[in-house]
Design a protein around this motif. Structure first.
Motif, PDB file in Angstrom:
ATOM      1  N   GLN A 181     103.478  11.529 123.133  1.00 14.92           N
ATOM      2  CA  GLN A 181     104.940  11.676 123.105  1.00 14.92           C
ATOM      3  C   GLN A 181     105.367  13.076 122.681  1.00 14.92           C
ATOM      4  O   GLN A 181     106.399  13.584 123.127  1.00 14.92           O
ATOM      5  N   VAL A 187     105.367  12.210 112.866  1.00 17.62           N
ATOM      6  CA  VAL A 187     106.219  12.624 113.992  1.00 17.62           C
ATOM      7  C   VAL A 187     106.928  13.944 113.671  1.00 17.62           C
ATOM      8  O   VAL A 187     106.946  14.874 114.492  1.00 17.62           O
ATOM      9  N   ARG A 232      97.146   4.702 117.556  1.00 16.53           N
ATOM     10  CA  ARG A 232      98.514   5.000 117.128  1.00 16.53           C
ATOM     11  C   ARG A 232      98.767   6.509 117.175  1.00 16.53           C
ATOM     12  O   ARG A 232      99.810   6.974 117.626  1.00 16.53           O
ATOM     13  N   LYS A 285     106.371  17.586 115.529  1.00 10.91           N
ATOM     14  CA  LYS A 285     107.489  18.366 116.096  1.00 10.91           C
ATOM     15  C   LYS A 285     107.454  19.804 115.584  1.00 10.91           C
ATOM     16  O   LYS A 285     107.738  20.748 116.336  1.00 10.91           O
ATOM     17  N   GLU A 324     104.239   7.188 109.661  1.00 15.99           N
ATOM     18  CA  GLU A 324     104.469   7.537 111.067  1.00 15.99           C
ATOM     19  C   GLU A 324     105.636   8.497 111.220  1.00 15.99           C
ATOM     20  O   GLU A 324     105.571   9.433 112.018  1.00 15.99           O
ATOM     21  N   SER A 325     106.704   8.292 110.447  1.00 19.23           N
ATOM     22  CA  SER A 325     107.842   9.209 110.578  1.00 19.23           C
ATOM     23  C   SER A 325     107.447  10.613 110.101  1.00 19.23           C
ATOM     24  O   SER A 325     107.846  11.618 110.694  1.00 19.23           O
ATOM     25  N   LYS A 330      99.086   7.734 120.681  1.00 17.06           N
ATOM     26  CA  LYS A 330     100.415   7.411 121.209  1.00 17.06           C
ATOM     27  C   LYS A 330     101.414   8.529 120.871  1.00 17.06           C
ATOM     28  O   LYS A 330     102.148   9.009 121.741  1.00 17.06           O
ATOM     29  N   TYR A 331     101.407   8.964 119.614  1.00 15.91           N
ATOM     30  CA  TYR A 331     102.347  10.006 119.202  1.00 15.91           C
ATOM     31  C   TYR A 331     101.996  11.360 119.802  1.00 15.91           C
ATOM     32  O   TYR A 331     102.889  12.147 120.140  1.00 15.91           O
TER      33      TYR A 331
END
Length: 264
Positions: free
Chosen positions: A150, A120, A143, A124, A116-117, A146-147
């Motif tokens: 965001q 993310v 999942r 970005k 997940e990191s 969700k990201y």
């Protein structure tokens, strides 16, 4: 043996690992066969930092579209500084997308938090460089959604889509196209065939994931981009739509997914 962006509609394989070792010594033939079957372009996602050079070599030799990304399945190969290497490649080499990135909660032994990191950080980067993303989504639709909410990115493709209709609609609302290929050719793949039949035509693209996700008629040999032609037959039959109408829509959808203007 070079993919030139055809002035008119053509078939496009939106997810093909042309650099895979399975194709060593045969790539010229595989590309020639793809072109002979009407495939005018393919999109090659990368999987780890060592494969970025292979992607560039494939683009130089065949003129294919490429993406750079750190694939969740190869978690053990990704070091922290590989995100820096990824960013340098995004800056210097003008890929069309960030990929293949995502989450895999299907294979055992992959650290979910680290996946997940990594996702993310790559989302970005996609946002920073205004690039679409090629998503690997296995047992992780909600999942990833969700990201994506965001960290909004300029769309892309959810590759080998295998979620629910509700999840499909959520990806579409976020500007994504959904990739269909080998799994759609099995009569037992009821959910995938139902989605390929009933989703808005504007949301679909075709892919092989070659050499993986082998079609029903060729389970013993590696999948190849030429199979996109037959995948278009299958989808046209499922949707009961004219083949040329389908291909025109898929061609437009692919250009839209990766943020390119249609060739004139």
């Amino acid at each position: 043996m070079h993919f030139h962006s055809a002035p008119g509609p053509c078939l496009i394989d939106t997810h093909c690992h042309l650099d895979a070792p399975e194709f060593d010594g045969q790539r010229d033939d595989i590309v020639a066969a793809a072109q002979a079957s009407g495939v005018g372009q393919l999109l090659l996602p990368s999987i780890h930092s060592d494969s970025f050079a292979d992607s560039l070599a494939m683009r130089a030799r065949y003129g294919c579209w490429i993406a750079f990304g750190l694939h969740p399945i190869y978690l053990s190969r990704h070091l922290d500084d590989h995100l820096q290497i990824l960013e340098e490649h995004l800056q210097q080499h003008a890929p069309l997308a960030v990929g293949e990135i995502g989450l895999d909660y299907y294979l055992p032994g992959l650290d979910a938090a680290r996946q997940e990191s990594l996702l993310v950080e790559q989302l970005k980067l996609a946002r920073k460089y205004n690039l679409p993303v090629l998503l690997h989504v296995r047992r992780a639709q909600d999942r990833i959604l969700k990201y994506l909410r965001q960290i909004p990115v300029p769309g892309g493709i959810a590759h080998a889509f295998n979620g629910s209709r509700q999840q499909a609609d959520a990806f579409i609302q976020l500007g994504f196209k959904l990739g269909f290929g080998g799994a759609m050719t099995y009569s037992g793949s009821r959910r995938i065939r139902e989605l390929a039949t009933t989703l808005p035509l504007s949301a679909l693209v075709l892919e092989t994931d070659a050499p993986d996700i082998r079609p029903e008629w060729a389970q013993q040999q590696p999948n190849v981009p030429a199979n996109v032609e037959k995948f278009s037959f299958v989808m046209a039959e499922l949707r009961n739509i004219d083949l040329n109408e389908l291909r025109l829509a898929l061609w437009r959808n692919t250009y839209q997914a990766i943020g390119l203007p249609l060739p004139t």
